[in-house]
Design an enzyme around this catalytic site. Structure first.
Site, mmCIF file in Angstrom:
data_model
loop_
_atom_site.group_PDB
_atom_site.id
_atom_site.type_symbol
_atom_site.label_atom_id
_atom_site.label_comp_id
_atom_site.label_asym_id
_atom_site.label_seq_id
_atom_site.Cartn_x
_atom_site.Cartn_y
_atom_site.Cartn_z
ATOM 1 N N ASP A 102 0.853 -1.177 0.000
ATOM 2 C CA ASP A 102 0.000 0.000 0.000
ATOM 3 C C ASP A 102 0.896 1.237 0.000
ATOM 4 O O ASP A 102 1.757 1.375 0.871
ATOM 5 C CB ASP A 102 -0.849 -0.034 1.281
ATOM 6 C CG ASP A 102 -2.231 0.520 1.080
ATOM 7 O OD1 ASP A 102 -2.341 1.610 0.498
ATOM 8 O OD2 ASP A 102 -3.194 -0.133 1.531
ATOM 9 N N ASP A 204 -3.030 4.576 -2.502
ATOM 10 C CA ASP A 204 -4.055 5.173 -1.646
ATOM 11 C C ASP A 204 -4.550 6.520 -2.203
ATOM 12 O O ASP A 204 -3.725 7.376 -2.571
ATOM 13 C CB ASP A 204 -3.431 5.400 -0.264
ATOM 14 C CG ASP A 204 -4.446 5.767 0.794
ATOM 15 O OD1 ASP A 204 -5.321 4.935 1.093
ATOM 16 O OD2 ASP A 204 -4.360 6.889 1.339
ATOM 17 N N GLU A 259 -6.684 3.617 -5.918
ATOM 18 C CA GLU A 259 -7.933 3.877 -5.196
ATOM 19 C C GLU A 259 -8.430 5.249 -5.626
ATOM 20 O O GLU A 259 -7.779 6.262 -5.384
ATOM 21 C CB GLU A 259 -7.701 3.861 -3.682
ATOM 22 C CG GLU A 259 -9.011 4.000 -2.921
ATOM 23 C CD GLU A 259 -8.873 4.513 -1.492
ATOM 24 O OE1 GLU A 259 -9.792 4.288 -0.700
ATOM 25 O OE2 GLU A 259 -7.853 5.147 -1.160
ATOM 26 N N HIS A 333 -11.440 -2.350 4.132
ATOM 27 C CA HIS A 333 -11.258 -1.891 5.510
ATOM 28 C C HIS A 333 -11.943 -0.555 5.781
ATOM 29 O O HIS A 333 -11.893 -0.073 6.911
ATOM 30 C CB HIS A 333 -9.760 -1.762 5.785
ATOM 31 C CG HIS A 333 -9.138 -0.700 4.921
ATOM 32 N ND1 HIS A 333 -9.081 -0.812 3.549
ATOM 33 C CD2 HIS A 333 -8.609 0.504 5.223
ATOM 34 C CE1 HIS A 333 -8.534 0.280 3.052
ATOM 35 N NE2 HIS A 333 -8.230 1.103 4.046
ATOM 36 N N ASP A 334 -12.513 0.070 4.766
ATOM 37 C CA ASP A 334 -13.193 1.357 4.946
ATOM 38 C C ASP A 334 -14.716 1.222 4.861
ATOM 39 O O ASP A 334 -15.417 2.233 4.919
ATOM 40 C CB ASP A 334 -12.757 2.350 3.863
ATOM 41 C CG ASP A 334 -11.292 2.734 3.978
ATOM 42 O OD1 ASP A 334 -10.771 2.767 5.102
ATOM 43 O OD2 ASP A 334 -10.679 3.000 2.926
HETATM 44 C C1 GLC Z 1 -7.875 5.588 1.954
HETATM 45 C C2 GLC Z 1 -7.689 4.440 2.909
HETATM 46 C C3 GLC Z 1 -8.261 4.822 4.233
HETATM 47 C C4 GLC Z 1 -7.495 6.012 4.747
HETATM 48 C C5 GLC Z 1 -7.505 7.146 3.734
HETATM 49 C C6 GLC Z 1 -6.475 8.177 4.072
HETATM 50 O O1 GLC Z 1 -9.187 5.856 1.678
HETATM 51 O O2 GLC Z 1 -8.284 3.290 2.381
HETATM 52 O O3 GLC Z 1 -8.240 3.778 5.165
HETATM 53 O O4 GLC Z 1 -8.047 6.460 5.941
HETATM 54 O O5 GLC Z 1 -7.199 6.705 2.437
HETATM 55 O O6 GLC Z 1 -5.192 7.670 3.865
#
Ligand code: GLC
Length: 567
Positions: A102, A204, A259, A333-334
């Site tokens: 990541d 990310d 993402e 995880h979100d």
């Molecule tokens: C992404 C991650 C999340 C995190 C955010 C800030 O959305 O998946 O868990 O809090 O980025 O890094």
């Protein structure tokens, strides 16, 4: 690896997402660690996983569980050592699995040495690594942008009398990608991991790295009006990604997934069409907002099933037409667990878990399995607000109260929406703490673990685990799952999601009843007579005791779901 030959190997792969803090603890500290994951590599290999996406294990104060990185090239001692990491990497490789790291470079932790320098003075060499602004004329915030975790996106720093930008937590300072030195640092840190032999990166919130340099106020004309239209898929984002591709991804033949927060399909096509030389594939979240009234995450409504189907269908057809590639997922995880969100996590929990899996794994793209999904873990039972750990949840609880919600209402909303729903410990067996730790877990273990755990499912041919295993294996055998063109079949059906995938040699049919009542699905006459009638069909996978023969009219029991291939 010969990358020329294997350029698209990840199109047949299944990715497993590991949230290390909640996966497996070998120290008794109550938090998972790298050695814990090493101990479960055989488990992942047994499931048929090709790629392990390991979430951040870098040095970090852990305000956002590692998404606040204070050193990109060192392992947080809480998770282990670099030797542990190397052993993990070798262990995955020797089992034919790839490791995906990541990379969190929209922002760093304010504890990162770059930021520590940056805040010292306006002429510090690191000043421009971050986004600093004067107060508005007459004082106050530079603009009205909001943090995604609630409240303003600007933090005042007294040392220099300026504000710095934080789109997430106030300890996650946005990096200034306009600064060439920042771009070079990112290339350097990615090269470090590529040289170590990792196979890929999950990037990310990578579509937020290029901000509109005027930093305008958001006029609120597009919901949620928090400023995102000025930094989402921003002016130079493709230029920056192409740079990373040319200097790192392409050079090392990496698999990459971006993402993409609040993105558009046109951008995702550009991000993931190989000719553009950017990423291998993209995550988008539109299908996971079908229960947000007017785009508002912290308000509740029943999910819109039709919208869910329309979104999947549009992205299937559109991404294919544009030569892009989807990362397929219901969980991460979100997100709260899809099982509780879109289906039934009580009486029909097992059927529901299998239905979601079959529906997703039949689509075009690369499927992602989030830890615990493969055993049908639902949202945990929450008893009190003090059980939540996530910074976003605790912030939002306070903000909901400030907005006038009663403690009961606010608690209810957090229970439905919290990211902690997916972050409770992995349930390995029915021993104490589900076998996750011998110590005190950092977040509660769901009380249903004695019933829902890995050990109980490994040898049960009808378990959710074995359903996933079968689906993952099918992807390797049935070509139409990889390349078939998508067509939605259920138009207008209030309970059923049905689609076909067609590559001219094989036809895949997936039919799922997303409801707790019996129903009937009927193929349209033309489709039935031209594509199925008279041909031989094989049931690839199903989840109900009584499996109907493929017929023009199919009776479906609650949460029944089937996948056939016609040749
Ligand atoms: C992404 C991650 C999340 C995190 C955010 C800030 O959305 O998946 O868990 O809090 O980025 O890094």
């Amino acid at each position: 690896m010969n990358h020329k030959q294997e350029i698209d190997w990840w199109r047949k792969s299944t990715v497993y997402q590991v949230y290390p803090k909640s996966f497996n603890d070998t120290t008794g500290r109550g938090t998972g660690d790298i050695r814990g994951l090493i101990g479960k590599l055989d488990y992942l290999q047994g499931l048929g996983i090709d790629i392990i996406w390991l979430q951040p294990v870098y040095v970090s104060p852990q305000n956002d569980n590692g998404y606040d990185v204070a050193d990109y090239c060192r392992i947080n001692p809480e998770f282990g050592t670099m030797d542990d990491f190397d052993e993990l990497s070798a262990g995955a490789r020797s089992r034919g699995m790839h490791l995906m790291l990541d990379i969190v470079v929209n922002h760093s932790s304010t504890e990162h040495p770059w930021f520590q320098e940056s805040r010292k003075s306006k002429d510090n060499p690191y000043r421009d690594y971050y986004i600093w602004k004067d107060p508005a004329p007459g004082g106050g915030l530079p603009n009205n942008w909001q943090s995604k975790f609630g409240g303003t996106a600007w933090q005042y720093d007294e040392t220099t009398g300026q504000y710095f930008l934080t789109l997430f937590d106030k300890t996650q300072a946005d990096l200034n990608w306009e600064n060439e030195k920042v771009r070079e640092e990112v290339i350097k840190l990615m090269t470090f991991w590529a040289e170590k032999g990792v196979s890929g990166f999950r990037m990310d919130v990578i579509n937020l790295i290029s901000k509109n340099q005027d930093f305008p106020d958001d006029d609120g004309s597009i919901s949620p009006g928090d400023g995102r239209k000025y930094y989402t898929d921003g002016p130079r984002v493709h230029e920056y990604i192409k740079l990373m591709h040319d200097r790192v991804f392409g050079r090392y033949g990496l698999v990459t997934v971006g993402e993409m927060s609040s993105t558009t399909m046109a951008h995702c096509i550009q991000y993931s069409n190989p000719e553009e030389r950017e990423f291998s594939m993209t995550f988008n979240f539109h299908h996971l907002k079908v229960d947000y009234p007017n785009g508002q995450k912290w308000e509740l409504m029943p999910y819109d099933f039709e919208a869910l189907k329309v979104l999947f269908s549009e992205w299937q057809v559109g991404m294919r037409a544009g030569g892009g590639w989807n990362a397929l997922f219901f969980n991460n995880h979100d997100q709260p667990r899809a099982l509780s969100r879109f289906t039934h996590d009580g009486e029909y929990r097992t059927e529901s878990a299998k239905l979601l899996a079959t529906t997703l794994h039949g689509l075009q793209g690369t499927p992602y399995v989030f830890q615990g999904e493969e055993i049908g873990m639902p949202n945990p039972v929450w008893n009190d607000v003090s059980e939540f750990r996530d910074i976003e949840s605790t912030n939002m609880y306070r903000i909901l109260l400030e907005k006038g919600k009663s403690p009961e209402e606010a608690f209810h909303i957090i229970c439905e929406r919290s990211r902690d729903n997916s972050r409770t410990p992995m349930q390995w067996d029915d021993s104490d703490n589900a076998g996750f730790t011998t110590g005190t877990p950092w977040i509660k273990v769901d009380e249903r673990y004695p019933e829902i755990n890995v050990k109980a499912q490994l040898d049960d041919p009808n378990s959710v685990y074995n359903h996933y295993k079968k689906l993952i294996a099918l992807r390797k055998k049935v070509q139409v799952i990889i390349d078939g063109a998508y067509e939605r079949l259920d138009i207008g059906h209030p309970q059923v999601f049905a689609y076909a995938r067609d590559n001219a040699k094989e036809l895949l049919i997936v039919i799922s009843n997303f409801s707790e009542t019996d129903t009937v699905f009927t193929f349209e006459e033309l489709f039935w007579s031209s594509k199925i009638d008279g041909k031989s069909s094989e049931l690839l996978i199903g989840n109900a005791e009584h499996t109907p023969k493929l017929a023009q009219e199919i009776k479906l029991t609650p949460y029944a779901s089937y996948m056939w291939v016609i040749r």
